[in-house]
Scaffold this active site. Structure first.
Site, PDB file in Angstrom:
ATOM      1  N   PHE A 481       0.841  -1.203   0.000  1.00  0.00           N
ATOM      2  CA  PHE A 481       0.000   0.000   0.000  1.00  0.00           C
ATOM      3  C   PHE A 481       0.875   1.251   0.000  1.00  0.00           C
ATOM      4  O   PHE A 481       0.642   2.194  -0.743  1.00  0.00           O
ATOM      5  CB  PHE A 481      -0.923   0.015   1.238  1.00  0.00           C
ATOM      6  CG  PHE A 481      -1.553   1.361   1.441  1.00  0.00           C
ATOM      7  CD1 PHE A 481      -2.630   1.765   0.625  1.00  0.00           C
ATOM      8  CD2 PHE A 481      -1.062   2.256   2.403  1.00  0.00           C
ATOM      9  CE1 PHE A 481      -3.176   3.021   0.799  1.00  0.00           C
ATOM     10  CE2 PHE A 481      -1.609   3.509   2.562  1.00  0.00           C
ATOM     11  CZ  PHE A 481      -2.685   3.902   1.754  1.00  0.00           C
ATOM     12  N   GLU A 482       1.940   1.218   0.847  1.00  0.00           N
ATOM     13  CA  GLU A 482       2.825   2.378   0.936  1.00  0.00           C
ATOM     14  C   GLU A 482       3.497   2.643  -0.412  1.00  0.00           C
ATOM     15  O   GLU A 482       3.639   3.798  -0.825  1.00  0.00           O
ATOM     16  CB  GLU A 482       3.910   2.149   2.000  1.00  0.00           C
ATOM     17  CG  GLU A 482       3.368   2.315   3.418  1.00  0.00           C
ATOM     18  CD  GLU A 482       4.317   1.792   4.480  1.00  0.00           C
ATOM     19  OE1 GLU A 482       3.860   1.478   5.581  1.00  0.00           O
ATOM     20  OE2 GLU A 482       5.536   1.683   4.180  1.00  0.00           O
ATOM     21  N   LEU A 483       3.900   1.558  -1.103  1.00  0.00           N
ATOM     22  CA  LEU A 483       4.543   1.714  -2.405  1.00  0.00           C
ATOM     23  C   LEU A 483       3.604   2.387  -3.405  1.00  0.00           C
ATOM     24  O   LEU A 483       3.975   3.356  -4.081  1.00  0.00           O
ATOM     25  CB  LEU A 483       4.986   0.340  -2.928  1.00  0.00           C
ATOM     26  CG  LEU A 483       5.685   0.311  -4.294  1.00  0.00           C
ATOM     27  CD1 LEU A 483       6.956   1.145  -4.277  1.00  0.00           C
ATOM     28  CD2 LEU A 483       6.004  -1.123  -4.708  1.00  0.00           C
TER      29      LEU A 483
END
Ligand SMILES: *[C@@H]1O[C@H](CO)[C@@H](O)[C@H](O)[C@H]1NC(C)=O
Ligand SMILES: *[C@@H]1O[C@H](CO)[C@@H](O)[C@H](O)[C@H]1NC(C)=O
Ligand SMILES: *[C@@H]1O[C@H](CO)[C@@H](O)[C@H](O)[C@H]1NC(C)=O
Ligand SMILES: *[C@@H]1O[C@H](CO)[C@@H](O)[C@H](O)[C@H]1NC(C)=O
Ligand SMILES: *[C@@H]1O[C@H](CO)[C@@H](O)[C@H](O)[C@H]1NC(C)=O
Ligand SMILES: *[C@@H]1O[C@H](CO)[C@@H](O)[C@H](O)[C@H]1NC(C)=O
Ligand SMILES: *[C@@H]1O[C@H](CO)[C@@H](O)[C@H](O)[C@H]1NC(C)=O
Length: 564
Positions: A481-483
């Site tokens: 998700f962060e990517l």
């Protein structure tokens, strides 16, 4: 006694080579000449016809075929012409007197073996001008100006004027001159004179004029020789030095010898006092080194040279002037040589070569250095010159760090896992060494908030997003998700940049969003290598720093890093 006479007769006949000189000397003369003393005279061994076309032949080759005897008190004496300076002398088929003297008078006998003819008896009477009663000045050497019209008189025609004369016959180089000669147009006989409408240089030669006179019913041949020499008007110009023209520089080597040649053209001068001289001029003096007299008789000027040899070139010769001076009665002109060391050119060449090689080496070295230390160069540039990017951009963090939390079910035996790398190594480098501020979820994001909003906010407030990629990163939903959020933020906000760190080799999963796949493909990655040596880590740190924003609060610390 009889025997003695036979021997004597045999000897005499042997000497005369089967030829009765006594008989020949006693017979009546075949030719009788009257001639004036103190000039040239010629007589050939030929029985001349009434009107001969050739009176002598200078190109007659075999002179040994003609023998000459002179009457003496005891008969005939064979004449010897071995001495080239003898007078008379033999030239071609003729006997030349130069000059003719009164004592040359007498009887001469000759035999020409080439012709089956009897011996020839020639009687010559030589008289002085006074005795011969010559009136005018007899010119036996006649100088004719080229291209002008002139006439040639027979000098002997004035003599014996109280006798009856025949008309004059002219011969040039021994051959009779004809009235209508195609080879010599513009030539005429006027009375006893030769008239030349225009004088050519080929008019030179030995001219003979003959006539007969009758003295007391005896016939005499009177012969006079005229040497015709063609000249030009004396030049009005000084000579010109053709070489060296002006100042000529010669390249030389010390110790060698050198020949300096001077060439000069001189105009015609009759009584020339011309010369070519070499002078050596130093700062102190000027001295004559060589002088050559020249006699410019060429009708259209003549080129002469004078070669001066310098045996051994010395240091002082390099400072001297070698002057060639050509001089005639009108004036002079000069040319000059200067000597220069030959090696100088070589030195210049070597210097140029050295420079080129040095430059090339420099370029090669420079580019090699630049290739290997590009990052260092950029970092030095950024450190000293580049503008601080962080001022006034209203961002809180220099970098947001995204990593995968280790799976608690897997016991990792590695020395260093993703979490340790992100939470210990990165802050150690970026915060402690370089003075950046990182955003770490564990430390900077307070628990309790909405996870997704907090991440996006933190990304927005950062200048860089550092992704620590490893196989576990792509298995972890939070990090995925962060990517994706980072990729979206980067696409949205140009001031934030992604830094991909390949912490461990990984296989990128198929199910990633298209945008993320593209970014992973395009962006370069900084590869982390586990090593016990500190060098790879140092290089990794530099590469990472290179990707970070320029920030000047870190100078002091950075200097320490650069200095290592
Ligand atoms: C040479 O000639 C003279 C006169 O013609 C004559 O008296 C004499 O006998 C000759 N001598 C010989 C050797 O033939
Ligand atoms: C002069 O002698 C040479 C050689 O014997 C001959 O070739 C030439 O024709 C002669 N010249 C004259 C003008 O007779
Ligand atoms: C040639 O003859 C002259 C005088 O007639 C004499 O002085 C000279 O020495 C002679 N030369 C030779 C080489 O015999
Ligand atoms: C004969 O005449 C020519 C010109 O026609 C001249 O150049 C040459 O020198 C003469 N030869 C001699 C032997 O005098
Ligand atoms: C005539 O001129 C020629 C060259 O043109 C020269 O060789 C020759 O000696 C000259 N002859 C005389 C008699 O001056
Ligand atoms: C050359 O010199 C002679 C005497 O040596 C003189 O008679 C003659 O006039 C001179 N010719 C010229 C052109 O000066
Ligand atoms: C060469 O000519 C100049 C005049 O043009 C004169 O002053 C000088 O003395 C001359 N040199 C010699 C060596 O005669």
């Amino acid at each position: 006694m009889l025997f003695y006479w036979i021997i004597l007769l045999l000897m005499k006949s042997a000497e005369s080579r089967d030829f009765n000189i006594t008989g020949c000397l006693q017979k009546p003369s075949d030719l009788r000449y009257r001639a004036i003393s103190d000039q040239k005279f010629v007589v050939s061994c030929d029985l001349l016809s009434e009107d001969p076309t050739v009176i002598f032949n200078s190109s007659h080759l075999d002179e040994s075929q003609v023998q000459w005897f002179r009457q003496s008190s005891d008969g005939g004496v064979k004449m010897d012409f071995k001495n080239a300076t003898s007078n008379p002398t033999l030239w071609g088929n003729a006997l030349w007197f130069n000059p003719l003297k009164v004592q040359h008078s007498g009887t001469y006998v000759c035999i020409n073996r080439e012709k089956i003819s009897p011996c020839i008896n020639i009687f010559i009477v030589v008289e002085t001008k006074n005795v011969a009663d010559c009136s005018g000045d007899s010119e036996n050497e006649k100088y004719l100006f080229i291209s002008q019209g002139t006439s040639i008189a027979c000098p002997g025609k004035d003599c014996y004027h109280h006798f009856q004369h025949s008309s004059v016959k002219w011969y040039k180089n021994g051959s009779k001159m004809k009235h209508h000669n195609i080879e010599r147009p513009g030539l005429q006989f006027k009375g006893d004179k030769l008239v030349l409408r225009t004088v050519y240089d080929k008019d030179n030669g030995t001219y003979v004029c003959d006539y007969t006179l009758v003295d007391n019913s005896a016939q005499w041949q009177v012969r006079t020789v005229v040497e015709v020499i063609i000249i030009a008007k004396d030049t009005l110009n000084p000579p010109t030095v053709l070489y060296p023209s002006g100042e000529t520089i010669l390249e030389v080597e010390l110790g060698q010898n050198i020949e300096l040649e001077c060439k000069a053209k001189f105009g015609f001068e009759m009584n020339a006092s011309s010369s070519i001289q070499w002078y050596i001029e130093t700062s102190e003096n000027k001295e004559l080194a060589s002088k050559k007299r020249v006699h410019p008789k060429g009708l259209e000027g003549q080129i002469f040279n004078n070669v001066f040899t310098l045996m051994e070139i010395m240091e002082k010769d390099l400072r001297s002037h070698f002057i060639c001076l050509a001089q005639n009665s009108i004036g002079n002109s000069t040319g000059m040589f200067r000597l220069k060391r030959k090696t100088e050119k070589g030195i210049y060449f070597l210097l140029a070569l050295c420079c080129t090689i040095t430059t090339l080496l420099g370029i090669i070295l420079g580019s090699t250095l630049a290739y290997w230390r590009w990052i260092d160069l950029v970092l030095i540039y950024r450190y000293y010159l580049a503008k601080d990017e962080t001022i006034g951009d209203c961002k809180e963090y220099d970098a947001f760090v995204s990593y995968a939390k280790p799976d608690p079910t897997v016991t990792d035996k590695a020395l260093c896992n993703d979490e340790q790398f992100a939470l210990e190594f990165l802050p150690q480098i970026l915060e402690n060494e370089y003075g950046y501020t990182l955003c770490l979820k564990e430390r900077n994001i307070l628990p309790g908030g909405a996870y997704t909003d907090d991440i996006v906010n933190a990304l927005r407030r950062s200048r860089r997003a550092i992704m620590v990629l490893s196989p576990s990163y792509f298995k972890n939903t939070e990090s995925l998700f962060e990517l994706e959020a980072a990729v979206n933020t980067v696409l949205d906000d140009k001031t934030i940049k992604l830094i991909l760190i390949q912490f461990e080799p990984f296989q990128e999963p198929q199910l990633l969003p298209q945008k993320v796949k593209k970014v992973l493909k395009i962006l370069p990655r900084i590869t982390w290598e586990i090593s016990t040596s500190s060098t790879p880590n140092k290089l990794f740190s530099k590469k990472l720093w290179y990707c970070m924003p320029v920030k000047h609060t870190i100078r002091a610390k950075a200097r320490k890093v650069m200095g290592q």
